[in-house]
Design a protein around this motif. Structure first.
Motif, mmCIF file in Angstrom:
data_model
loop_
_atom_site.group_PDB
_atom_site.id
_atom_site.type_symbol
_atom_site.label_atom_id
_atom_site.label_comp_id
_atom_site.label_asym_id
_atom_site.label_seq_id
_atom_site.Cartn_x
_atom_site.Cartn_y
_atom_site.Cartn_z
ATOM 1 N N SER A 123 0.839 -1.212 0.000
ATOM 2 C CA SER A 123 0.000 0.000 0.000
ATOM 3 C C SER A 123 0.871 1.258 0.000
ATOM 4 C CB SER A 123 -0.931 0.001 1.221
ATOM 5 O OG SER A 123 -1.771 -1.133 1.198
ATOM 6 N N LEU A 124 1.941 1.235 0.820
ATOM 7 C CA LEU A 124 2.828 2.396 0.863
ATOM 8 C C LEU A 124 3.568 2.580 -0.459
ATOM 9 C CD1 LEU A 124 4.300 1.969 4.470
ATOM 10 C CD2 LEU A 124 2.609 3.644 3.699
ATOM 11 N N LEU A 125 3.918 1.449 -1.109
ATOM 12 C CA LEU A 125 4.606 1.556 -2.390
ATOM 13 C C LEU A 125 3.694 2.155 -3.438
ATOM 14 C CD1 LEU A 125 7.101 0.920 -4.136
ATOM 15 C CD2 LEU A 125 6.092 -1.345 -4.597
ATOM 16 N N ASP A 126 2.422 1.765 -3.409
ATOM 17 C CA ASP A 126 1.479 2.331 -4.383
ATOM 18 C C ASP A 126 1.309 3.839 -4.184
ATOM 19 O OD1 ASP A 126 1.161 -0.194 -5.427
ATOM 20 O OD2 ASP A 126 -0.675 -0.637 -4.293
ATOM 21 N N LEU A 127 1.432 4.289 -2.934
ATOM 22 C CA LEU A 127 1.304 5.710 -2.653
ATOM 23 C C LEU A 127 2.610 6.460 -2.889
ATOM 24 C CD1 LEU A 127 -0.820 5.531 0.647
ATOM 25 C CD2 LEU A 127 -1.605 6.152 -1.655
ATOM 26 N N GLY A 128 3.695 5.691 -3.146
ATOM 27 C CA GLY A 128 4.991 6.317 -3.385
ATOM 28 C C GLY A 128 5.722 6.718 -2.140
ATOM 29 N N ASN A 129 5.322 6.178 -0.988
ATOM 30 C CA ASN A 129 5.944 6.553 0.274
ATOM 31 C C ASN A 129 7.194 5.738 0.594
ATOM 32 O OD1 ASN A 129 3.977 8.515 0.717
ATOM 33 N ND2 ASN A 129 2.630 7.053 1.799
ATOM 34 N N ILE A 130 7.416 4.592 -0.088
ATOM 35 C CA ILE A 130 8.616 3.766 0.149
ATOM 36 C C ILE A 130 9.210 3.408 -1.205
ATOM 37 C CG2 ILE A 130 7.788 2.803 2.340
ATOM 38 C CD1 ILE A 130 7.069 0.243 0.789
ATOM 39 N N SER A 131 10.438 2.963 -1.154
ATOM 40 C CA SER A 131 11.120 2.579 -2.391
ATOM 41 C C SER A 131 10.827 1.119 -2.727
ATOM 42 C CB SER A 131 12.631 2.775 -2.231
ATOM 43 O OG SER A 131 13.133 1.893 -1.233
ATOM 44 N N PHE A 135 10.102 -2.645 -0.364
ATOM 45 C CA PHE A 135 9.027 -3.611 -0.625
ATOM 46 C C PHE A 135 9.607 -4.996 -0.941
ATOM 47 C CE2 PHE A 135 6.320 -5.859 -3.663
ATOM 48 C CZ PHE A 135 5.189 -6.047 -2.882
ATOM 49 N N GLU A 136 10.679 -5.016 -1.738
ATOM 50 C CA GLU A 136 11.285 -6.294 -2.085
ATOM 51 C C GLU A 136 11.828 -6.994 -0.849
ATOM 52 O OE1 GLU A 136 14.179 -5.458 -5.013
ATOM 53 O OE2 GLU A 136 12.720 -5.042 -6.622
ATOM 54 N N SER A 137 12.340 -6.264 0.087
ATOM 55 C CA SER A 137 12.822 -6.851 1.339
ATOM 56 C C SER A 137 11.678 -7.512 2.102
ATOM 57 C CB SER A 137 13.499 -5.797 2.196
ATOM 58 O OG SER A 137 13.916 -6.338 3.432
ATOM 59 N N ALA A 138 10.514 -6.835 2.135
ATOM 60 C CA ALA A 138 9.350 -7.412 2.809
ATOM 61 C C ALA A 138 8.869 -8.665 2.082
ATOM 62 C CB ALA A 138 8.239 -6.375 2.889
#
Length: 358
Positions: A123-131, A135-138
């Motif tokens: 969700s944060l990646l879709d909003l552009g808040n994380i790189s 996300f790949e680490s998660a």
């Protein structure tokens, strides 16, 4: 000197000179002997003693070690497929299952948490808040959690399998012929607990002298007769000839598959097996022709041209009460001494009398 006196002196001198001749110049004694000229003779029906034995024998054992707490069968019991034979103490296996279940629950909980984290990171990646790297680490953490769950599940399956191995069961309908352990005894992996056979699969087992086994072939037909009741009989054919002889008895085990009459021949019955339609020709010698010493068996062979005997080594095998079969060392046409053989010497001259054919 008168004539009678001179004649007596001449006679005495002649006798004296004859007595002084060397022993070698004296005539060699000719010994009368009975002989037989060897010919090929039709072999009698070969007969062997044996027993009825199971074709399939299985030694049942555990695939895990432990303390035996129950043996459910005894000698003579019939068992059905899946029936319990013996039981080990399962305390260790039960504890292993509980440990594996707890590990699986822990791994599943961790995976659920990692999946939730991955969903939030999405969700944060879709909003552009994380790189993308975060996300790949998660995502990698979630994959590791799934692998941990799979590993924990496999350990649980293995623990349950070990629990199942603590119970020994029959694979097929069979008869128990021996038990080897008692309750309370600790058994190891592969240690025989019970021996079972399939009673419907029976065959005759005979033991043949090593030299005779060479005349038998797989497929040779036999008549099987029960020794205690000759009215009970069956027929069969050789299924298997052991590749090696017993090192002590020098006999070869031969197994005969039964074609019919198997129902009346119980396991363990003593039998006589008689070969059918034996057509092998043999060189036959009377027992009296064979002399035995420390080097083995030999016979005296007469040279028809010189009437002298020569010693010849021979390999024999029993044939009947009065004869033996020559399996090596003899040929058709040999003239063999059959009476008087024990008092001959090599090269001695004999007077030949042909004995009766046997």
């Amino acid at each position: 000197m008168n004539a009678p006196y001179l004649g007596a002196v001449a006679l005495g001198a002649a006798l004296l000179l004859s007595g002084c001749q060397p022993a070698s110049e004296q005539a060699e004694p000719v010994r009368p002997v009975l002989t037989k000229t060897l010919t090929l003779e039709t072999a009698p029906a070969s007969q062997f003693a044996g027993k009825i034995a199971p074709r399939y024998t299985t030694n049942l054992s555990f695939q895990t070690f432990g303390r035996l707490i129950e043996r459910s069968v005894d000698v003579g019991d019939f068992v059905e497929p899946g029936q319990q034979i013996a039981q080990l103490d399962t305390t260790t296996q039960q504890l292993a299952i509980r440990t594996a279940e707890a590990n699986l629950s822990s791994a599943q909980a961790q995976l659920n948490n990692l999946l939730a984290v991955q969903q939030r990171q999405r969700s944060l990646l879709d909003l552009g808040n994380i790189s993308d790297a975060v996300f790949e680490s998660a995502a990698q953490a979630s994959s590791s959690g799934e692998a941990a769950v799979a590993q924990a599940r496999a350990q649980l399956d293995k623990a349950k399998e070990q629990l199942g191995r603590a119970t020994l069961r029959a694979d097929t309908a069979s008869l128990v012929t021996a038990v080897s352990v008692q309750p309370g005894q600790t058994v190891t992996v592969g240690q025989t607990v019970a021996t079972v056979v399939r009673p419907e699969s029976r065959e005759a087992v005979i033991y043949v002298a090593e030299v005779e086994a060479g005349n038998l072939r797989v497929g040779d037909q036999f008549t099987i007769v029960k020794q205690l009741d000759p009215t009970i009989r069956a027929t069969g054919a050789i299924r298997e000839i052991a590749p090696q002889a017993d090192p002590s008895a020098r006999t070869v085990e031969v197994r005969i598959a039964l074609n019919d009459g198997i129902g009346a021949l119980k396991l363990g019955s003593t039998i006589l097996a008689t070969q059918i339609e034996t057509t092998v020709d043999q060189l036959v010698l009377p027992i009296s022709a064979v002399v035995e010493d420390a080097n083995g068996n030999y016979v005296w062979v007469v040279d028809p041209r010189t009437a002298k005997v020569a010693r010849r080594e021979v390999e024999i095998t029993p044939r009947d009460a009065g004869t033996v079969r020559a399996v090596a060392g003899m040929e058709v046409g040999d003239v063999v001494v059959i009476a008087g053989a024990n008092s001959l010497a090599d090269g001695q001259t004999v007077r030949v009398n042909e004995g009766p054919a046997r």
